[in-house]
Design a protein around this motif. Structure first.
Motif, mmCIF file in Angstrom:
data_model
loop_
_atom_site.group_PDB
_atom_site.id
_atom_site.type_symbol
_atom_site.label_atom_id
_atom_site.label_comp_id
_atom_site.label_asym_id
_atom_site.label_seq_id
_atom_site.Cartn_x
_atom_site.Cartn_y
_atom_site.Cartn_z
ATOM 1 N N MET A 1 69.237 -55.243 -34.911
ATOM 2 C CA MET A 1 70.494 -54.851 -35.561
ATOM 3 C C MET A 1 70.758 -55.647 -36.842
ATOM 4 O O MET A 1 71.142 -55.056 -37.867
ATOM 5 N N PRO A 2 70.584 -57.009 -36.850
ATOM 6 C CA PRO A 2 70.798 -57.732 -38.118
ATOM 7 C C PRO A 2 69.875 -57.229 -39.225
ATOM 8 O O PRO A 2 70.294 -57.110 -40.376
ATOM 9 N N THR A 3 68.632 -56.918 -38.860
ATOM 10 C CA THR A 3 67.699 -56.398 -39.868
ATOM 11 C C THR A 3 68.175 -55.059 -40.409
ATOM 12 O O THR A 3 68.101 -54.782 -41.613
ATOM 13 N N PHE A 4 68.682 -54.214 -39.526
ATOM 14 C CA PHE A 4 69.189 -52.902 -39.924
ATOM 15 C C PHE A 4 70.379 -53.046 -40.864
ATOM 16 O O PHE A 4 70.496 -52.322 -41.865
ATOM 17 N N LEU A 5 71.273 -53.989 -40.562
ATOM 18 C CA LEU A 5 72.472 -54.160 -41.381
ATOM 19 C C LEU A 5 72.168 -54.811 -42.729
ATOM 20 O O LEU A 5 72.839 -54.527 -43.724
ATOM 21 N N LYS A 6 71.148 -55.663 -42.765
ATOM 22 C CA LYS A 6 70.828 -56.367 -44.011
ATOM 23 C C LYS A 6 69.882 -55.575 -44.911
ATOM 24 O O LYS A 6 69.668 -55.965 -46.064
ATOM 25 N N ALA A 7 69.309 -54.497 -44.387
ATOM 26 C CA ALA A 7 68.286 -53.762 -45.139
ATOM 27 C C ALA A 7 68.742 -53.316 -46.526
ATOM 28 O O ALA A 7 67.991 -53.445 -47.492
ATOM 29 N N PRO A 8 69.985 -52.781 -46.701
ATOM 30 C CA PRO A 8 70.376 -52.326 -48.052
ATOM 31 C C PRO A 8 70.468 -53.450 -49.080
ATOM 32 O O PRO A 8 70.546 -53.168 -50.283
ATOM 33 N N PHE A 9 70.464 -54.696 -48.645
ATOM 34 C CA PHE A 9 70.680 -55.798 -49.575
ATOM 35 C C PHE A 9 69.411 -56.624 -49.804
ATOM 36 O O PHE A 9 69.477 -57.672 -50.444
ATOM 37 N N THR A 10 68.290 -56.158 -49.295
ATOM 38 C CA THR A 10 67.057 -56.923 -49.446
ATOM 39 C C THR A 10 66.340 -56.557 -50.738
ATOM 40 O O THR A 10 66.529 -55.475 -51.309
ATOM 41 N N ARG A 11 65.510 -57.474 -51.181
ATOM 42 C CA ARG A 11 64.746 -57.251 -52.402
ATOM 43 C C ARG A 11 63.775 -56.082 -52.237
ATOM 44 O O ARG A 11 63.558 -55.301 -53.164
ATOM 45 N N ARG A 12 63.193 -55.964 -51.043
ATOM 46 C CA ARG A 12 62.238 -54.885 -50.813
ATOM 47 C C ARG A 12 62.903 -53.524 -50.963
ATOM 48 O O ARG A 12 62.315 -52.606 -51.551
ATOM 49 N N THR A 13 64.133 -53.399 -50.463
ATOM 50 C CA THR A 13 64.833 -52.116 -50.561
ATOM 51 C C THR A 13 65.054 -51.721 -52.009
ATOM 52 O O THR A 13 64.807 -50.578 -52.408
ATOM 53 N N TRP A 14 65.517 -52.660 -52.812
ATOM 54 C CA TRP A 14 65.804 -52.338 -54.207
ATOM 55 C C TRP A 14 64.529 -52.148 -55.017
ATOM 56 O O TRP A 14 64.505 -51.382 -55.989
ATOM 57 N N ALA A 15 63.453 -52.841 -54.616
ATOM 58 C CA ALA A 15 62.172 -52.608 -55.282
ATOM 59 C C ALA A 15 61.674 -51.194 -54.999
ATOM 60 O O ALA A 15 61.176 -50.500 -55.901
ATOM 61 N N GLU A 16 61.807 -50.730 -53.757
ATOM 62 C CA GLU A 16 61.402 -49.368 -53.415
ATOM 63 C C GLU A 16 62.294 -48.332 -54.091
ATOM 64 O O GLU A 16 61.819 -47.276 -54.516
ATOM 65 N N PHE A 17 63.596 -48.636 -54.199
ATOM 66 C CA PHE A 17 64.512 -47.740 -54.911
ATOM 67 C C PHE A 17 64.094 -47.626 -56.381
ATOM 68 O O PHE A 17 63.998 -46.522 -56.943
#
Length: 430
Positions: A1-17
């Motif tokens: 759950m913490p990983t799920f909640l933090k996913a939008p704020f990680t560097r990997r997410t924004w790099a993929e975006f």
């Protein structure tokens, strides 16, 4: 759950975006150029004018693939081995034939064609989840700012921008429900984008990386160069050890024996023989001879340890007995491996146990050797402080190169705080 909640704020997410948004116009441009060159090249092939266009398509796609590899490496962390240098045959026709026969270039053409529909899918998923999620999240703010009006069939005016059948989201509680739905979509967005980007992660190594045969050839060339350099370094070390060690001691031995003979051959009655001096020279010569023997024995053991003649299990037991750290040896070798594999495994174990004694701070170590599925697996585990790595400048780099000369693999598992386990897999060939 913490990983799920933090996913939008990680560097990997924004790099993929960013990758999804940036590569789409590149995909459109690459597809357009490739389509034009392919269409005209195929149409004009009968006139031979199309062949240079097809060659330009192949080499251009090969170069364009390098752009995508660079973006994937920088933004997605996809490590793709570089392509082998393009080798052209002499002359204009040789260049044309080399380009048209370049397999890596044709696979890059295939990627360029497939990238447009894949990029369209990626950008659609990205926009659908991130765009809709953001709009729904700020839905109450949008209603307050724009105040849209919708009139139902009964003539009632609703201040709502969303309608589901007869349900209008025109009250604050319903607007907050929309915001919650938007927040959930934003939490799902990183995983949705990651799912479609994974398709590109798989496609890039398959089409923009070297083929298996080319990669195999490059590995063989590299390991051959490593083996040649290692052999040259070994010869230089042997020459240096012989010149600076055993040879110098043997020269001193000869000089001392010559002086002793002169003393013993003295017949001048006025100058009696100096027995004590002669004895000192003989003792010194004897000491030099013993040291030379020891150095030659150590040098011979460094080339091929005699204990390996008794088998790898006996050699490892000898290493463990000489180790400064208590070592437990476990062996399961039903069939004796080839001598080359035994030698590499022995020297790997010796180097790893030396590292354990000097750098790990361990109080115990385990050497485990087994044969499984055509591999000799050597594992050295210690209870030290951990943090070992095989990067440049590390003592493990030499072991990696030594193992690669026979297509072996070295793996390091050494978290900070320990324990450390280094595993060497060496293929056994009959």
């Amino acid at each position: 759950m913490p990983t799920f909640l933090k996913a939008p704020f990680t560097r990997r997410t924004w790099a993929e975006f960013g990758y999804a948004i940036l590569t789409f116009p590149l995909a459109v441009f690459g597809f357009g150029v490739a389509f034009v060159l392919a269409a005209f090249g195929i149409a004009l092939t009968v006139t031979l004018i199309g062949l240079p266009l097809l060659a330009l398509l192949v080499m251009g796609a090969r170069a364009w693939g390098g752009v995508h590899r660079g973006l994937a490496r920088a933004m997605l962390g996809v490590q793709v081995p570089p392509l082998r240098p393009f080798r052209r045959r002499p002359g204009p026709l040789g260049l044309l034939g080399s380009a048209l026969g370049n397999a890596e270039g044709w696979r890059a053409v295939a990627y360029t064609m497939l990238k447009l529909p894949l990029g369209l899918l990626i950008v659609m998923v990205t926009g659908m989840f991130w765009g809709n999620g953001l709009v729904l999240l700020v839905y109450p703010v949008l209603m307050a700012a724009f105040d849209p009006h919708v009139t139902d069939s009964d003539g009632v005016v609703h201040h709502s921008g969303i309608q589901i059948n007869d349900l209008y989201f025109d009250t604050l509680p319903l607007q907050l429900v929309v915001s919650v739905v938007g927040a959930l979509i934003l939490l799902l967005a990183p995983w949705a984008v990651r799912g479609v980007v994974t398709l590109d992660r798989l496609l890039i190594p398959a089409l923009l990386g070297p083929s298996k045969s080319a990669q195999r050839m490059a590995d063989l060339e590299e390991t051959r160069a490593i083996a040649v350099d290692d052999s040259a370094a070994t010869l230089r070390r042997i020459e240096r050890d012989l010149h600076d060690g055993a040879q110098a001691r043997l020269v001193a031995l000869a000089m001392n024996l010559s002086l002793a003979r002169e003393k013993l051959d003295a017949e001048d009655t006025e100058r009696p023989m100096d027995v004590d001096r002669a004895r000192t020279l003989v003792d010194s010569a004897l000491g030099n001879a013993r040291e030379a023997i020891v150095e030659l024995r150590d040098l011979a053991r460094g080339i091929h340890p005699p204990v390996l003649d008794q088998g790898l299990d006996a050699a490892l037991a000898t290493l463990a007995a000489c180790s400064a750290v208590p070592v437990e040896v476990r062996t399961d070798i039903p069939v004796r491996p080839p001598a080359t594999i035994e030698t590499i495994a022995y020297f790997c174990a010796a180097e790893l146990l030396t590292n354990v004694a000097h750098h790990s701070g361990a109080t115990a170590a385990i050497v485990d050797v087994s044969v499984c599925e055509g591999l000799l697996r050597l594992s050295v585990t210690d209870n030290g402080r951990g943090g070992a790595h095989g990067g440049k400048g590390s003592g493990l780099t030499g072991l990696v190169e030594r193992a690669r000369t026979v297509d072996g693999v070295l793996r390091i598992d050494s978290p900070v705080g320990g324990p450390t386990q280094v595993t060497v897999d060496l293929p056994i060939r009959g």
